[in-house]
Design a protein around this motif. Structure first.
Motif, PDB file in Angstrom:
ATOM      1  N   ASP A  91       0.836  -1.208   0.000  1.00 39.89           N
ATOM      2  CA  ASP A  91       0.000   0.000   0.000  1.00 39.89           C
ATOM      3  C   ASP A  91       0.870   1.256   0.000  1.00 39.89           C
ATOM      4  OD1 ASP A  91      -2.481  -1.322   0.038  1.00 39.89           O
ATOM      5  OD2 ASP A  91      -2.336  -1.637   2.198  1.00 39.89           O
ATOM      6  N   ALA A  92       1.997   1.182   0.699  1.00 40.15           N
ATOM      7  CA  ALA A  92       2.920   2.323   0.717  1.00 40.15           C
ATOM      8  C   ALA A  92       3.476   2.579  -0.677  1.00 40.15           C
ATOM      9  CB  ALA A  92       4.048   2.072   1.713  1.00 40.15           C
ATOM     10  N   ALA A  93       3.775   1.501  -1.405  1.00 40.70           N
ATOM     11  CA  ALA A  93       4.286   1.643  -2.771  1.00 40.70           C
ATOM     12  C   ALA A  93       3.245   2.302  -3.670  1.00 40.70           C
ATOM     13  CB  ALA A  93       4.678   0.279  -3.325  1.00 40.70           C
ATOM     14  N   THR A  94       1.973   1.960  -3.480  1.00 40.06           N
ATOM     15  CA  THR A  94       0.892   2.575  -4.260  1.00 40.06           C
ATOM     16  C   THR A  94       0.786   4.064  -3.962  1.00 40.06           C
ATOM     17  OG1 THR A  94      -0.335   0.482  -4.252  1.00 40.06           O
ATOM     18  CG2 THR A  94      -1.582   2.492  -4.758  1.00 40.06           C
ATOM     19  N   LEU A  95       0.875   4.405  -2.682  1.00 35.68           N
ATOM     20  CA  LEU A  95       0.818   5.816  -2.283  1.00 35.68           C
ATOM     21  C   LEU A  95       1.991   6.597  -2.874  1.00 35.68           C
ATOM     22  CD1 LEU A  95      -0.162   5.422   1.495  1.00 35.68           C
ATOM     23  CD2 LEU A  95      -1.614   6.298  -0.339  1.00 35.68           C
ATOM     24  N   ARG A  96       3.162   5.961  -2.912  1.00 34.95           N
ATOM     25  CA  ARG A  96       4.327   6.629  -3.496  1.00 34.95           C
ATOM     26  C   ARG A  96       4.067   7.012  -4.950  1.00 34.95           C
ATOM     27  NH1 ARG A  96       9.563   6.882  -2.076  1.00 34.95           N
ATOM     28  NH2 ARG A  96       9.513   5.117  -0.621  1.00 34.95           N
ATOM     29  N   GLY A  97       3.439   6.107  -5.683  1.00 32.19           N
ATOM     30  CA  GLY A  97       3.139   6.388  -7.084  1.00 32.19           C
ATOM     31  C   GLY A  97       2.208   7.575  -7.251  1.00 32.19           C
ATOM     32  N   LYS A  98       1.206   7.680  -6.366  1.00 35.55           N
ATOM     33  CA  LYS A  98       0.256   8.797  -6.450  1.00 35.55           C
ATOM     34  C   LYS A  98       0.938  10.129  -6.178  1.00 35.55           C
ATOM     35  CE  LYS A  98      -3.880   6.173  -5.133  1.00 35.55           C
ATOM     36  NZ  LYS A  98      -4.974   6.006  -4.143  1.00 35.55           N
ATOM     37  N   VAL A  99       1.755  10.160  -5.129  1.00 37.32           N
ATOM     38  CA  VAL A  99       2.433  11.408  -4.773  1.00 37.32           C
ATOM     39  C   VAL A  99       3.500  11.754  -5.806  1.00 37.32           C
ATOM     40  CG1 VAL A  99       3.879  12.539  -3.034  1.00 37.32           C
ATOM     41  CG2 VAL A  99       1.936  11.161  -2.314  1.00 37.32           C
ATOM     42  N   ALA A 100       4.152  10.742  -6.360  1.00 33.00           N
ATOM     43  CA  ALA A 100       5.176  10.990  -7.382  1.00 33.00           C
ATOM     44  C   ALA A 100       4.575  11.674  -8.599  1.00 33.00           C
ATOM     45  CB  ALA A 100       5.836   9.670  -7.790  1.00 33.00           C
ATOM     46  N   GLN A 101       3.353  11.314  -8.958  1.00 27.57           N
ATOM     47  CA  GLN A 101       2.689  11.944 -10.102  1.00 27.57           C
ATOM     48  C   GLN A 101       2.373  13.408  -9.810  1.00 27.57           C
ATOM     49  OE1 GLN A 101       2.163  10.533 -13.234  1.00 27.57           O
ATOM     50  NE2 GLN A 101       1.801  12.698 -13.643  1.00 27.57           N
ATOM     51  N   ILE A 102       1.916  13.674  -8.593  1.00 24.90           N
ATOM     52  CA  ILE A 102       1.631  15.058  -8.199  1.00 24.90           C
ATOM     53  C   ILE A 102       2.922  15.877  -8.202  1.00 24.90           C
ATOM     54  CG2 ILE A 102       0.821  16.537  -6.307  1.00 24.90           C
ATOM     55  CD1 ILE A 102      -0.996  14.196  -5.456  1.00 24.90           C
ATOM     56  N   GLU A 103       3.983  15.273  -7.686  1.00 20.77           N
ATOM     57  CA  GLU A 103       5.268  15.967  -7.630  1.00 20.77           C
ATOM     58  C   GLU A 103       5.807  16.229  -9.026  1.00 20.77           C
ATOM     59  OE1 GLU A 103       9.088  15.970  -4.720  1.00 20.77           O
ATOM     60  OE2 GLU A 103       8.249  14.014  -5.228  1.00 20.77           O
ATOM     61  N   SER A 104       5.619  15.282  -9.935  1.00 17.85           N
ATOM     62  CA  SER A 104       6.058  15.454 -11.312  1.00 17.85           C
ATOM     63  C   SER A 104       5.332  16.633 -11.962  1.00 17.85           C
ATOM     64  CB  SER A 104       5.805  14.176 -12.113  1.00 17.85           C
ATOM     65  OG  SER A 104       6.111  14.354 -13.473  1.00 17.85           O
ATOM     66  N   ASN A 105       4.023  16.725 -11.748  1.00 15.09           N
ATOM     67  CA  ASN A 105       3.244  17.844 -12.292  1.00 15.09           C
ATOM     68  C   ASN A 105       3.694  19.174 -11.687  1.00 15.09           C
ATOM     69  OD1 ASN A 105       1.704  16.135 -13.883  1.00 15.09           O
ATOM     70  ND2 ASN A 105       0.130  15.857 -12.327  1.00 15.09           N
ATOM     71  N   PHE A 106       4.008  19.156 -10.392  1.00 19.05           N
ATOM     72  CA  PHE A 106       4.491  20.367  -9.730  1.00 19.05           C
ATOM     73  C   PHE A 106       5.815  20.818 -10.334  1.00 19.05           C
ATOM     74  CE2 PHE A 106       7.524  21.827  -6.425  1.00 19.05           C
ATOM     75  CZ  PHE A 106       6.990  23.093  -6.200  1.00 19.05           C
ATOM     76  N   GLU A 107       6.727  19.884 -10.574  1.00 26.04           N
ATOM     77  CA  GLU A 107       8.031  20.235 -11.139  1.00 26.04           C
ATOM     78  C   GLU A 107       7.879  20.823 -12.537  1.00 26.04           C
ATOM     79  OE1 GLU A 107      10.839  20.411  -9.682  1.00 26.04           O
ATOM     80  OE2 GLU A 107      10.262  19.453  -7.789  1.00 26.04           O
ATOM     81  N   LYS A 108       6.884  20.342 -13.288  1.00 29.78           N
ATOM     82  CA  LYS A 108       6.630  20.916 -14.611  1.00 29.78           C
ATOM     83  C   LYS A 108       6.221  22.385 -14.491  1.00 29.78           C
ATOM     84  CE  LYS A 108       4.976  16.572 -16.640  1.00 29.78           C
ATOM     85  NZ  LYS A 108       3.781  15.864 -17.150  1.00 29.78           N
ATOM     86  N   LYS A 109       5.346  22.677 -13.541  1.00 33.09           N
ATOM     87  CA  LYS A 109       4.905  24.071 -13.337  1.00 33.09           C
ATOM     88  C   LYS A 109       6.064  24.930 -12.843  1.00 33.09           C
ATOM     89  CE  LYS A 109       0.886  22.485 -14.342  1.00 33.09           C
ATOM     90  NZ  LYS A 109       1.320  21.084 -14.443  1.00 33.09           N
TER      91      LYS A 109
END
Length: 602
Positions: A91-109
């Motif tokens: 479950d922790a690995a799944t959560l990491r994937g969700k936050v990583a996507q948000i962080e990736s979008n943030f880095e783009k902005k």
């Protein structure tokens, strides 16, 4: 001091209730998504560059970016803690994937914001950056503008960001998961034990040489067995990084890590130059210690061995009391901080299976707390590891009032507070030492730190530097990686280490950290810097704590050269600065040799 009975498991529920199944954390992730969408709308309101009247708006934007960074840090720290305490937590690995996507979008902005800064005309920029509104963010904004890569189009940058989240960084996560899944069998005290990599590494300071040797050999055997897989991971990480460098026009593999560490190449060269000059005192220490153990030269698996036959085990409660007592001698804020860390269960120290092998400190900036992760096995080395990570936590504590964009200090400075904390313990312990044996134990541990920074870290630096040069020409085989590691150890240890761990390239997680290449020389820099700070602290006594806190607060908004000049008045591009720190360490080696010259320690 009264015995307290400190908890060995950390309290994560205070951060988010429910662990990896936390509904509270899922709601928090949704809030992160909203913050990201708001930032996107805000960035879209800007044109391709800035005008002279936009200082106030830029300040608001920077502060909003800082807020998102703090929130992302909170989320990433929580997930890291979840995964480290139980490496089988899917479950922790799944959560990491969700936050990583948000962080990736943030880095783009954030990349778009940096491009806007870079596209702003020089005269307009000079007028803007000198305004009162931007005074607090001048250093970081200039850094964003100067370091923005114009070689990539927006489309290419978005593609790279996606690849980093799903490919590049995923290799780093895969490495951690793979290491955590590996177990080795080692005979300990007459019983065969199935141990994690972290537990096996902890045996390097076991009083029984056969246990140390068997653990060393077991790790080397597993390294050899799995070398092809680890070589692929390392090659993929380096290959991606080098492709980005090539497209960006980066010629030296050190250019990016030096920028990340806010350090000049002259500083790095001066540091390594002094270290290379002073190998002999530490080679002499290693040879003398080997002689005391009945060997002609130091075997790698005996390096961490206790210098005497003392089997004294330090209980966790005793370690907590010892650390609190010694920290209190430095200052009231440090004392209050460490009491809070122990009393409020910020530390995960239990010795058990399925834990990560890597000690760390995780910052939770929203709640003004940290969490420290390690496996406590009852040795003085474990005490030092705990102290080291608490030093990181105190750095986080010092940065509580600092805005999000100024909280991010380079790795070169990140190791300073941790090493400084070790110095406090060493100094206090040396003052209390009554017998020659006690002094030898402390000197041995201090010299191990020097050897780690001047020899071990140097070998890591040489290995990584040479590996990247060869990786430019193509895939580097596992056999060649092992040879590069052997050669680097041979050079860095001045030929004073026998049976080295040539598969340490497998077990050293720093090579696989995708966020920070060359995660090695910052340790040595921090070690030296801490020596200078500690010397100042000894001069001023308790009055220095305020200065120390100010230094730590400045660490996110200055180059390391300016930071040292401001707070220590020293030029670190000169070898003279590094010579002063080296003198302290050489004296330790000379004192060790003096104490053991006519000694016949049992």
């Amino acid at each position: 001091m009264e015995k307290m009975g400190y908890q060995k498991n950390w309290n994560l529920d205070k951060i988010f209730l429910g662990g990896s199944k936390s509904n509270q954390f899922l709601d928090y992730i949704k809030r992160l998504e909203v913050l990201g969408r708001d930032l996107e709308r805000c960035v879209k309101s800007y044109t391709t560059s800035l005008a002279t009247n936009e200082a106030a708006n830029l300040r608001k934007l920077v502060e909003y970016i800082g807020e998102i960074r703090v929130n992302l840090s909170q989320a990433n720290s929580f997930i890291t803690c979840l995964h480290s305490q139980n490496t089988k937590d899917q479950d922790a690995a799944t959560l990491r994937g969700k936050v990583a996507q948000i962080e990736s979008n943030f880095e783009k902005k954030l990349s778009k914001v940096k491009i806007i800064l870079a596209n702003t005309k020089q005269d307009v920029w000079e007028s803007l950056i000198e305004t009162k509104e931007l005074e607090d963010y001048r250093f970081v904004l200039n850094e964003w503008r100067e370091n923005t890569d114009k070689h990539f189009s927006d489309e290419e940058k978005n593609l790279i960001s996606d690849l980093m989240a799903d490919g590049y960084h995923a290799w780093g996560h895969f490495y951690n998961a793979l290491v955590s899944s590996i177990n080795v069998n080692v005979q300990v005290d007459g019983k065969e034990k199935n141990l994690s990599v972290g537990q096996a590494i902890n045996l390097r300071s076991h009083p029984n040489e056969e246990v140390r040797k068997e653990s060393h050999n077991a790790l080397e055997s597993i390294g050899e067995e799995k070398e092809e897989l680890f070589a692929k991971i390392l090659n993929h990480i380096a290959g991606f990084r080098l492709q980005v460098y090539k497209k960006s026009g980066v010629k030296s593999v050190l250019e990016a890590p030096l920028k990340d560490n806010r350090m000049k190449e002259e500083t790095l060269n001066a540091m390594w130059s002094v270290i290379s000059k002073y190998k002999k005192p530490f080679s002499n220490y290693l040879n003398r210690k080997a002689e005391m153990m009945g060997d002609s030269s130091m075997k790698a698996y005996n390096f961490w061995a206790p210098v005497t036959n003392s089997n004294q085990k330090i209980e966790y409660d005793e370690a907590a009391i010892l650390i609190t007592e010694h920290f209190s001698q430095f200052g009231t804020e440090l004392e209050g901080f460490v009491k809070q860390a122990f009393h409020e269960a910020w530390i995960e120290a239990e010795d058990r299976a399925n834990k990560s092998a890597v000690p760390f400190c995780a910052a939770f900036p929203l709640t003004g707390e940290s969490r420290v992760f390690m496996t406590f096995g009852g040795t003085f080395l474990n005490v030092l590891t705990l102290v080291h990570e608490l030093g990181h936590a105190f750095h986080n504590y010092a940065m509580k009032s600092v805005n999000g964009v100024n909280k991010r200090y380079p790795m070169s400075v990140a190791e300073t507070a941790s090493t400084f904390s070790e110095m406090i313990i060493f100094d206090a312990a040396m003052q209390k030492a009554k017998s020659k044996e006690d002094k030898l134990i402390i000197l041995d541990e201090k010299l191990k730190c020097s050897v780690m920074n001047f020899m071990n870290i140097h070998s890591r630096f040489l290995f990584e530097q040479r590996f990247y040069e060869e990786r430019k020409e193509g895939i580097v085989s596992s056999a060649r990686l092992t040879q590069l590691m052997r050669d680097a150890i041979h050079e860095a240890y001045d030929e004073s280490l026998e049976q080295p761990s040539t598969y340490s390239w497998v077990w050293t997680p720093h090579y696989y950290i995708t966020q920070s290449p060359f995660y090695n020389f910052p340790y040595t820099f921090g070690y030296f810097f801490a020596l200078g700070i500690f010397a100042k602290a000894k001069e001023k006594g308790n009055e220095f704590e305020k200065d120390y806190l100010n230094l730590l607060r400045d660490s996110g908004s200055m180059t390391v050269e300016d930071l040292v000049m401001k707070h220590l008045g020293e030029d670190i591009t000169s070898e003279e600065f590094w010579e002063k720190g080296m003198e302290i360490c050489v004296k330790d080696a000379e004192e060790f040799l003096k104490l053991t010259s006519l000694d016949d320690i049992e």
